[in-house]
Design an enzyme around this catalytic site. Structure first.
Site, PDB file in Angstrom:
ATOM      1  N   LYS A  28       0.893  -0.820  -0.074  1.00  0.00           N
ATOM      2  CA  LYS A  28      -0.029   0.334  -0.335  1.00  0.00           C
ATOM      3  C   LYS A  28       0.566   1.386   0.103  1.00  0.00           C
ATOM      4  O   LYS A  28       0.424   2.151  -1.045  1.00  0.00           O
ATOM      5  CB  LYS A  28      -1.311   0.137   1.302  1.00  0.00           C
ATOM      6  CG  LYS A  28       0.015  -0.215   2.772  1.00  0.00           C
ATOM      7  CD  LYS A  28      -1.047   0.331   3.448  1.00  0.00           C
ATOM      8  CE  LYS A  28      -0.272   0.376   4.949  1.00  0.00           C
ATOM      9  NZ  LYS A  28      -0.397   1.526   6.278  1.00  0.00           N
ATOM     10  N   THR A  29       2.057   1.160   0.806  1.00  0.00           N
ATOM     11  CA  THR A  29       2.762   2.214   0.466  1.00  0.00           C
ATOM     12  C   THR A  29       3.559   2.859  -0.222  1.00  0.00           C
ATOM     13  O   THR A  29       3.476   3.661  -1.306  1.00  0.00           O
ATOM     14  CB  THR A  29       3.899   2.126   1.437  1.00  0.00           C
ATOM     15  OG1 THR A  29       3.665   2.121   2.582  1.00  0.00           O
ATOM     16  CG2 THR A  29       4.647   3.577   1.519  1.00  0.00           C
ATOM     17  N   ASP A 214      -3.653   7.704   4.934  1.00  0.00           N
ATOM     18  CA  ASP A 214      -3.009   5.842   5.288  1.00  0.00           C
ATOM     19  C   ASP A 214      -3.599   5.593   6.256  1.00  0.00           C
ATOM     20  O   ASP A 214      -4.549   6.645   7.003  1.00  0.00           O
ATOM     21  CB  ASP A 214      -1.745   6.795   5.475  1.00  0.00           C
ATOM     22  CG  ASP A 214      -0.646   5.033   5.143  1.00  0.00           C
ATOM     23  OD1 ASP A 214      -1.725   4.054   4.803  1.00  0.00           O
ATOM     24  OD2 ASP A 214      -0.232   4.739   5.803  1.00  0.00           O
ATOM     25  N   GLU A 215      -3.865   4.579   6.542  1.00  0.00           N
ATOM     26  CA  GLU A 215      -4.660   3.524   7.527  1.00  0.00           C
ATOM     27  C   GLU A 215      -5.354   4.120   8.127  1.00  0.00           C
ATOM     28  O   GLU A 215      -6.394   4.401   8.634  1.00  0.00           O
ATOM     29  CB  GLU A 215      -3.663   3.976   8.979  1.00  0.00           C
ATOM     30  CG  GLU A 215      -2.058   3.632   8.644  1.00  0.00           C
ATOM     31  CD  GLU A 215      -2.070   1.839   8.952  1.00  0.00           C
ATOM     32  OE1 GLU A 215      -3.249   1.144   8.366  1.00  0.00           O
ATOM     33  OE2 GLU A 215      -1.129   1.462   9.407  1.00  0.00           O
ATOM     34  N   GLN A 245      -7.825  -4.712  10.418  1.00  0.00           N
ATOM     35  CA  GLN A 245      -5.945  -4.203  10.926  1.00  0.00           C
ATOM     36  C   GLN A 245      -6.412  -3.242  11.554  1.00  0.00           C
ATOM     37  O   GLN A 245      -5.221  -2.054  12.246  1.00  0.00           O
ATOM     38  CB  GLN A 245      -4.769  -4.188   9.817  1.00  0.00           C
ATOM     39  CG  GLN A 245      -4.186  -5.261   9.262  1.00  0.00           C
ATOM     40  CD  GLN A 245      -2.863  -4.810   8.147  1.00  0.00           C
ATOM     41  OE1 GLN A 245      -2.035  -4.621   9.445  1.00  0.00           O
ATOM     42  NE2 GLN A 245      -3.005  -4.817   7.500  1.00  0.00           N
ATOM     43  N   ARG A 604       2.789 -10.059  10.161  1.00  0.00           N
ATOM     44  CA  ARG A 604       3.896  -9.056   9.959  1.00  0.00           C
ATOM     45  C   ARG A 604       4.569 -11.270   9.570  1.00  0.00           C
ATOM     46  O   ARG A 604       5.991 -10.082   9.908  1.00  0.00           O
ATOM     47  CB  ARG A 604       4.859  -9.395  12.577  1.00  0.00           C
ATOM     48  CG  ARG A 604       4.141  -8.301  12.848  1.00  0.00           C
ATOM     49  CD  ARG A 604       3.554  -7.360  11.220  1.00  0.00           C
ATOM     50  NE  ARG A 604       2.231  -6.917  10.604  1.00  0.00           N
ATOM     51  CZ  ARG A 604       1.749  -6.460   9.722  1.00  0.00           C
ATOM     52  NH1 ARG A 604       2.755  -5.455   9.328  1.00  0.00           N
ATOM     53  NH2 ARG A 604       0.617  -6.702   9.599  1.00  0.00           N
TER      54      ARG A 604
END
Length: 671
Positions: A28-29, A214-215, A245, A604
């Site tokens: 996504k970044t 973002d997020e 998340q 992770r």
DNA sequence: TATAGTGTTATTTTT
DNA sequence: TAACACTATA
């Protein structure tokens, strides 16, 4: 590397509002950074008209850097990449007069806020810590929901509601008197302003022509409101998020905002990023199957082209001591067998206290580790002291800061003097600082106390005057010299070594400021103490460039802190009922968020993932026999290897081998 | 002002 | 239980 079709679509869809549902590890970044580049290079946007908002300074810094790499410095000039709070602060900074603030307002962090509330509510709450915490989070929620104290009062039903509403009113009044803002104000004030003032709204909507968030699942009500107000009718907006998340609802985050977005913007384009570039198939399958137990608004299934990989492991330990021993042993052995680095390993856990035993074992076995979290740089006493001085210089009416420094170092201004000054100030409705200059004070305070106090406040006036002119860093340095702070540290620290360390922190603060001022983070002539103090409170400073040597260390952190990171080998501690679904979450019937927490932990891992659990555990002094986490049962059992205590001998052997190997390496390095 | 003794509390903490 | 903050005491 090329973008996949979905990423490509997410980058190139610019004609309307866009929601990118980005699973863990789906790049996504990359999408956000590429999209910014695309907007500038292909769509004719100027960088200064694009804003990207994140939740942490770290994320903002990373993004800024990556855009800089793709776009080049010249083209990315003026681009706004910041946290919500910094964006809010920037708005307030330009519009503070409309809001009735005086220049040089103070920013209170949680600790300041807590201290003030404690002071304010001593009578009402009788120092009840639990109530105090409840009050603080109630206030935060009210601000997030944009409620005034009148509205809160009107809604109060029970006795406690009314008491809290009264405290809220007092708090707001006092903050106003201090010319101070708290973190929540940084969002709610801009919202208020943009809502009510058309001029200001037009100005900012003109300034920000494209907004990226973002997020997004972590936004709260007021943050989303801010987004809506900035975006306006144009609807040029891209948000990236993942409802799976969302692990901060206890902090006011409203993952439902993902749903609201679809309602508020009917033309919303939904793009799912489902290819994961991080984990093996087995890890990903486990994550998918686990999270399938939660309800979803938007269904998505992650897939990976990375091979199957190793099965997930579960280590059963006798007790928590044994758990720590096993994990340490496993890491040493694994590192030895696979020639990896320490930094390839992460140990994740639910609560901070779980790190203690692990640390003990890592230290014993000379395994370097890095602990994230704990007391941060900015909550160190010496840093808070200096910060309080700086705050008083910028805003002398900040009683909180004033009280912290008035007798640090010793100035013979004791509790009695302050008590009298306080009641006098209260009577006159002035700040402590302002009251110290009032003529009438002499009737309450005399002799030494008055003399010392006035010497102090006059000194502040002088220094504040100087610090507004000239070099900011030099102003801070000479301040620390002026007050003989170093001597004070040596006097009060338990050892010379401790004093040295604390002084080192103070000089770290200088270098932090220097580095930040030298970077291009400030508009031309804005390098004033005011700005620096605000940025420091927001912790929005440039990363310090040290600690590259001892960087090879096992990473220890909470599951919360691990969000957004990735590690080849992950150990997930305490997969037990009561810990991973945490007991309070079970009691409050909020297991879904705990499942997401587990999901975050699993995703992770890149290559291997190991869960641990204990047969016995000591909790609040009594021995309990926890059962395994329900989440372990939910995982695909074919992908899991349950290691009971069949071969503890071999594990110990492997550990010895590992240690021998390390000893060898050490010997080699010494030569 | 250091220290021993007592009391309190035990989930996560982007800003 | 254990870690921490707070306070009574010399």
């Amino acid at each position: 590397m090329k973008l996949n079709p979905q990423q490509d679509e997410a980058v190139k869809y610019v004609s309307g509002p866009c929601l990118v549902l980005a699973g863990a590890g789906s790049g996504k970044t990359r999408v956000i950074t590429n999209k910014i580049a695309y907007l500038v290079q292909q769509c004719g946007y100027k960088a200064r008209n694009i804003a990207a908002v994140t939740f942490t300074n770290k994320a903002a810094r990373e993004m800024k850097e990556r855009v800089g790499q793709t776009l080049g410095k010249a083209e990315s000039k003026g681009l706004m990449v910041s946290t919500f709070h910094t964006l809010g602060l920037n708005i307030i900074r330009r519009e503070y007069k409309v809001l009735g603030l005086k220049a040089g307002f103070s920013l209170f962090d949680d600790q300041d806020q807590m201290a003030l509330l404690k002071e304010l509510t001593e009578k009402q709450l009788d120092g009840d810590k639990d109530l105090l915490r409840q009050l603080m989070s109630a206030i935060s929620n009210w601000k997030n929901d944009m409620l005034t104290s009148e509205q809160v009062k009107g809604r109060a039903v029970g006795e406690q509601d009314q008491l809290f509403a009264f405290c809220y009113e007092m708090y707001l009044k006092q903050m106003k008197a201090y010319n101070a803002l708290d973190f929540d104000d940084l969002i709610s004030l801009p919202v208020l302003l943009l809502r009510t003032n058309e001029d200001v709204r037009k100005r900012w909507q003109g300034r920000i022509k494209y907004l990226l968030v973002d997020e997004y699942q972590d936004t709260n009500t007021s943050q989303y409101e801010l987004v809506k107000l900035l975006v306006g009718e144009r609807e040029r907006l891209t948000v990236v998020g993942d409802d799976d998340q969302s692990i901060y609802s206890w902090r006011g985050a409203k993952p439902q905002n993902l749903v609201l977005l679809g309602q508020d913007y009917p033309s919303l384009r939904l793009i799912k990023l489902e290819q994961n570039y991080r984990s093996t198939c087995r890890i990903l399958r486990a994550a998918n199957i686990l999270i399938a137990n939660n309800p979803h608004v938007y269904e998505k299934t992650l897939f990976s082209e990375i091979p199957e990989g190793e099965p997930l492991k579960v280590l059963m330990a006798k007790n928590e001591e044994h758990e720590a021993e096993r994990v340490t042993g496993e890491i040493i052995a694994h590192k030895f067998l696979n020639r990896t680095n320490y930094k390839d390993y992460a140990i994740l856990y639910r609560g901070n206290h779980q790190s203690r035993l692990i640390e003990k074992w890592l230290v014993q076995n000379k395994v370097p580790y890095k602990l994230s979290g704990g007391t941060s740089f900015f909550s160190r006493a010496e840093i808070k002291d200096i910060m309080a001085y700086l705050r008083v210089l910028v805003n002398p009416d900040d009683d909180n800061a004033f009280l912290r420094i008035v007798n640090t170092p010793r100035r013979e201004i004791g509790p009695v003097t302050l008590e009298k000054l306080g009641s006098y100030a209260n009577m006159r409705g002035k700040s402590l600082f302002a009251a110290s200059f009032e003529m009438g004070l002499e009737q309450h305070l005399t002799g030494r106390g008055l003399e010392n106090l006035q010497r102090f406040t006059q000194w502040i006036v002088r220094i504040a005057d100087n610090s507004e002119r000239g070099n900011t860093v030099e102003a801070v340095r000479s301040l620390v010299r002026d007050i003989n702070y170093e001597d004070w540290l040596y006097e009060t620290s338990s050892s010379a070594k401790a004093a040295e360390m604390r002084m080192k922190n103070v000089s770290d603060l200088y270098s932090w400021i220097v580095a930040d001022l030298e970077g291009d983070n400030y508009d031309q002539e804005e390098k004033t103490l005011k700005e620096v103090v605000l940025k420091l409170t927001l912790r929005d400073m440039m990363e310090r460039g040290e600690e590259d040597e001892d960087n090879d260390a096992v990473q220890l952190m909470t599951l919360h802190a691990s969000k957004g990171l990735e590690f080849p080998y992950v150990y997930l501690l305490g997969s037990e009922e009561g810990i991973l679904p945490h007991q309070t979450s079970i009691d409050e019937d909020n297991v879904e968020e705990e499942r997401r927490l587990m999901y975050v932990g699993i995703t992770r891992a890149q290559k291997e993932l190991t869960f641990t659990m204990c047969k016995e555990r000591r909790q609040y002094g009594e021995l309990i026999k926890p059962s395994q986490s329900r989440f372990l049962d939910e995982l695909p059992q074919d992908d899991i290897e349950w290691e009971s205590r069949k071969k503890p001998v071999s594990a110990e052997e492997r550990m010895e081998k590992g240690q021998a190997h390390i000893a060898n390496l050490r010997a080699m390095f010494k030569k």
